[in-house]
Scaffold this motif. Structure first.
Motif, PDB file in Angstrom:
ATOM      1  N   ALA A  37      -5.576  -4.912  -6.791  1.00 46.27           N
ATOM      2  CA  ALA A  37      -6.993  -4.782  -7.128  1.00 46.27           C
ATOM      3  C   ALA A  37      -7.250  -5.197  -8.578  1.00 46.27           C
ATOM      4  O   ALA A  37      -8.400  -5.341  -8.987  1.00 46.27           O
ATOM      5  CB  ALA A  37      -7.451  -3.339  -6.916  1.00 46.27           C
TER       6      ALA A  37
ATOM      7  N   ARG B 256       8.915   3.650  -2.911  1.00 48.72           N
ATOM      8  CA  ARG B 256       8.708   3.207  -1.518  1.00 48.72           C
ATOM      9  C   ARG B 256       8.837   1.692  -1.399  1.00 48.72           C
ATOM     10  O   ARG B 256       9.355   1.175  -0.415  1.00 48.72           O
ATOM     11  CB  ARG B 256       7.299   3.597  -1.037  1.00 48.72           C
ATOM     12  CG  ARG B 256       7.180   4.994  -0.528  1.00 48.72           C
ATOM     13  CD  ARG B 256       5.920   5.208   0.286  1.00 48.72           C
ATOM     14  NE  ARG B 256       4.688   4.718  -0.304  1.00 48.72           N
ATOM     15  CZ  ARG B 256       3.477   4.976   0.169  1.00 48.72           C
ATOM     16  NH1 ARG B 256       3.337   5.750   1.224  1.00 48.72           N
ATOM     17  NH2 ARG B 256       2.400   4.488  -0.397  1.00 48.72           N
TER      18      ARG B 256
ATOM     19  N   ALA C 184       1.611   6.693   6.941  1.00 51.07           N
ATOM     20  CA  ALA C 184       1.815   7.706   5.894  1.00 51.07           C
ATOM     21  C   ALA C 184       0.512   8.444   5.634  1.00 51.07           C
ATOM     22  O   ALA C 184       0.479   9.668   5.447  1.00 51.07           O
ATOM     23  CB  ALA C 184       2.290   7.010   4.613  1.00 51.07           C
TER      24      ALA C 184
ATOM     25  N   PRO D 262      -9.513   4.116   1.809  1.00 54.05           N
ATOM     26  CA  PRO D 262     -10.272   4.712   0.705  1.00 54.05           C
ATOM     27  C   PRO D 262     -10.683   6.155   1.006  1.00 54.05           C
ATOM     28  O   PRO D 262     -10.591   6.590   2.156  1.00 54.05           O
ATOM     29  CB  PRO D 262     -11.515   3.817   0.598  1.00 54.05           C
ATOM     30  CG  PRO D 262     -11.167   2.573   1.313  1.00 54.05           C
ATOM     31  CD  PRO D 262     -10.191   2.957   2.378  1.00 54.05           C
TER      32      PRO D 262
ATOM     33  N   ALA E 256       2.489  -3.485   0.937  1.00 53.89           N
ATOM     34  CA  ALA E 256       3.549  -3.660   1.936  1.00 53.89           C
ATOM     35  C   ALA E 256       4.565  -2.531   2.011  1.00 53.89           C
ATOM     36  O   ALA E 256       5.505  -2.623   2.788  1.00 53.89           O
ATOM     37  CB  ALA E 256       4.294  -4.970   1.646  1.00 53.89           C
ATOM     38  N   SER E 257       4.403  -1.474   1.230  1.00 54.72           N
ATOM     39  CA  SER E 257       5.479  -0.473   1.194  1.00 54.72           C
ATOM     40  C   SER E 257       5.315   0.618   2.241  1.00 54.72           C
ATOM     41  O   SER E 257       6.194   1.458   2.403  1.00 54.72           O
ATOM     42  CB  SER E 257       5.569   0.153  -0.205  1.00 54.72           C
ATOM     43  OG  SER E 257       4.421   0.923  -0.470  1.00 54.72           O
TER      44      SER E 257
HETATM   45  N1  LIG Z   1      -4.041   4.704   9.159  1.00 61.90           N
HETATM   46  C1  LIG Z   1      -5.089   4.659   9.923  1.00 61.90           C
HETATM   47  O1  LIG Z   1      -5.162   5.350  10.942  1.00 61.90           O
HETATM   48  C2  LIG Z   1      -6.220   3.724   9.605  1.00 61.90           C
HETATM   49  C3  LIG Z   1      -7.423   3.849  10.314  1.00 61.90           C
HETATM   50  C4  LIG Z   1      -8.436   2.910  10.110  1.00 61.90           C
HETATM   51  C5  LIG Z   1      -8.259   1.929   9.179  1.00 61.90           C
HETATM   52  N2  LIG Z   1      -7.112   1.856   8.466  1.00 61.90           N
HETATM   53  C6  LIG Z   1      -7.000   0.788   7.478  1.00 61.90           C
HETATM   54  O2  LIG Z   1      -5.764   0.123   7.618  1.00 61.90           O
HETATM   55  C7  LIG Z   1      -5.291  -0.307   6.342  1.00 61.90           C
HETATM   56  C8  LIG Z   1      -3.856   0.136   6.127  1.00 61.90           C
HETATM   57  O3  LIG Z   1      -3.817   1.542   6.221  1.00 61.90           O
HETATM   58  P1  LIG Z   1      -2.424   2.338   6.247  1.00 61.90           P
HETATM   59  O4  LIG Z   1      -2.720   3.633   6.889  1.00 61.90           O
HETATM   60  O5  LIG Z   1      -1.380   1.445   6.779  1.00 61.90           O
HETATM   61  O6  LIG Z   1      -2.222   2.594   4.694  1.00 61.90           O
HETATM   62  P2  LIG Z   1      -0.960   3.315   3.942  1.00 61.90           P
HETATM   63  O7  LIG Z   1      -0.003   3.901   4.896  1.00 61.90           O
HETATM   64  O8  LIG Z   1      -1.571   4.188   2.903  1.00 61.90           O
HETATM   65  O9  LIG Z   1      -0.248   2.067   3.239  1.00 61.90           O
HETATM   66  C9  LIG Z   1      -0.956   1.317   2.296  1.00 61.90           C
HETATM   67  C10 LIG Z   1      -0.001   0.423   1.552  1.00 61.90           C
HETATM   68  O10 LIG Z   1      -0.739  -0.331   0.586  1.00 61.90           O
HETATM   69  C11 LIG Z   1      -0.215  -0.049  -0.726  1.00 61.90           C
HETATM   70  N3  LIG Z   1      -1.393  -0.145  -1.612  1.00 61.90           N
HETATM   71  C12 LIG Z   1      -2.503   0.604  -1.571  1.00 61.90           C
HETATM   72  N4  LIG Z   1      -3.372   0.190  -2.501  1.00 61.90           N
HETATM   73  C13 LIG Z   1      -2.762  -0.840  -3.167  1.00 61.90           C
HETATM   74  C14 LIG Z   1      -3.134  -1.668  -4.241  1.00 61.90           C
HETATM   75  N5  LIG Z   1      -4.329  -1.534  -4.838  1.00 61.90           N
HETATM   76  N6  LIG Z   1      -2.271  -2.633  -4.654  1.00 61.90           N
HETATM   77  C15 LIG Z   1      -1.065  -2.771  -4.049  1.00 61.90           C
HETATM   78  N7  LIG Z   1      -0.666  -2.010  -3.015  1.00 61.90           N
HETATM   79  C16 LIG Z   1      -1.507  -1.055  -2.583  1.00 61.90           C
HETATM   80  C17 LIG Z   1       0.426   1.317  -0.620  1.00 61.90           C
HETATM   81  O11 LIG Z   1       1.452   1.542  -1.578  1.00 61.90           O
HETATM   82  P3  LIG Z   1       1.115   2.177  -3.021  1.00 61.90           P
HETATM   83  O12 LIG Z   1       0.261   3.375  -2.771  1.00 61.90           O
HETATM   84  O13 LIG Z   1       2.449   2.483  -3.590  1.00 61.90           O
HETATM   85  O14 LIG Z   1       0.394   1.108  -3.785  1.00 61.90           O
HETATM   86  C18 LIG Z   1       1.063   1.190   0.772  1.00 61.90           C
HETATM   87  O15 LIG Z   1       2.200   0.378   0.711  1.00 61.90           O
HETATM   88  C19 LIG Z   1      -6.273   0.253   5.326  1.00 61.90           C
HETATM   89  O16 LIG Z   1      -7.140  -0.781   4.962  1.00 61.90           O
HETATM   90  C20 LIG Z   1      -7.012   1.327   6.054  1.00 61.90           C
HETATM   91  O17 LIG Z   1      -8.333   1.525   5.575  1.00 61.90           O
HETATM   92  C21 LIG Z   1      -6.091   2.737   8.636  1.00 61.90           C
END
Ligand SMILES: NC(=O)c1ccc[n+]([C@@H]2O[C@H](COP(=O)([O-])OP(=O)(O)OC[C@H]3O[C@@H](n4cnc5c(N)ncnc54)[C@H](OP(=O)(O)O)[C@@H]3O)[C@@H](O)[C@H]2O)c1
Length: 262
Positions: free
Chosen positions: A67, A43, A190, A92, A15-16
């Motif tokens: 996880a 964050r 991010a 990932p 959620a951060s």
């Molecule tokens: N951004 C895109 O354009 C895009 C495109 C296609 C699909 N997606 C999918 O959308 C989803 C969200 O993506 P996003 O871009 O919003 O990601 P993001 O900006 O990297 O944010 C992910 C959040 O999850 C937290 N996190 C990651 N792994 C964690 C864990 N094991 N336990 C607890 N917290 C965890 C991170 O904080 P910490 O790192 O501090 O834990 C951060 O708060 C993902 O499943 C991604 O595959 C994103």
């Protein structure tokens, strides 16, 4: 629209930043009390403070990796009986060549993208069923539905997760509990900020130019990336009282990058 969930309790894992953060914000604006998790302290605490300040809702940050078994127990100890569970993670690693994917990469992707979320749902579902109300939303990826070599470690585990959600959803809907999966395409987060700024630096261009180039390459009909707030609003709506008859679905939100009639 009043989503009718004021006073409900939600856990938002991941959620951060990005879409998880925006889902937390959208729920908080509806008066939902939050327990937020992420692995990085800075964050997470900044997000929790910002949400509490802007919305006046109760927000509890929990530093945990969802996880891991230990992380899940820590989150559940802080909020043992949530009405709402929203879960996501960071995208990932990219896999431009399937032959270079190692077993350790699979294990990491499966723990974060499939097994952790499944274990978490298992832990909260019985309580939701007993209380006869619950909402679960997994924020996954459009690569779960449309295979792409580059996103094997992202799409594969989440295809299995969406399938699991669809199956379990049928078991719990008669108890007022819904489970849905959102499949996002490309969004400004991010993760994409870092990835496309690095590309721009390497190519001597700008973030905007790289986003436009990628949008054209990937046939994104909207010609742009989406805003994470739009995913947040969709997630909040799926958690609302009007969404009680919508379950087991995988909802694509990708600006028209992928196409199918149904
Ligand atoms: N951004 C895109 O354009 C895009 C495109 C296609 C699909 N997606 C999918 O959308 C989803 C969200 O993506 P996003 O871009 O919003 O990601 P993001 O900006 O990297 O944010 C992910 C959040 O999850 C937290 N996190 C990651 N792994 C964690 C864990 N094991 N336990 C607890 N917290 C965890 C991170 O904080 P910490 O790192 O501090 O834990 C951060 O708060 C993902 O499943 C991604 O595959 C994103």
């Amino acid at each position: 629209m009043d989503l009718g969930i004021r006073g409900r309790k939600a856990i938002v894992n991941g959620a951060s930043a990005g879409m998880g953060r925006e889902a937390a914000f959208a729920l908080a604006r509806e008066g939902v009390e939050l327990c937020l998790s992420a692995r990085g302290a800075e964050r997470l605490h900044a997000t929790a403070e910002e949400i509490a300040r802007e919305t006046g809702t109760k927000v509890l940050p929990i530093l945990a990796d969802h996880a891991s078994e230990e992380g899940r127990l820590r989150i559940l100890a802080a909020c043992p009986d949530p009405d709402i569970l929203v879960s996501t993670c960071s995208p990932p690693r990219m896999t431009p060549d399937y032959r270079q994917i190692e077993l350790a990469h699979w294990r990491e992707a499966l723990d974060t993208g499939l097994l952790g979320p499944v274990q978490f749902m298992h832990a909260v579902l019985e309580g939701m069923v007993a209380r006869r109300w619950g909402r679960i939303v997994q924020i996954a990826t459009v690569a779960a539905k449309y295979p792409l070599e580059l996103r094997i470690l992202s799409g594969g585990p989440r295809a299995a997760l969406a399938n699991y959600c669809g199956a379990v959803a049928l078991r719990v809907i008669q108890h007022g509990v819904t489970i849905n999966t959102v499949l996002p395409g490309m969004f400004h987060t991010a993760f994409t900020a870092k990835q496309f700024s690095e590309r721009a630096q390497a190519a001597g261009s700008t973030y905007e130019e790289e986003v436009a180039r990628f949008s054209a390459q990937m046939n994104i009909a909207a010609g742009r990336f989406g805003e994470a707030q739009d995913v947040g609003s969709l997630v909040a709506w799926l958690c609302g009282r009007h969404a009680g008859y919508l379950t087991g679905q995988s909802i694509v939100m990708d600006g028209g990058a992928t196409r199918s009639t149904f």
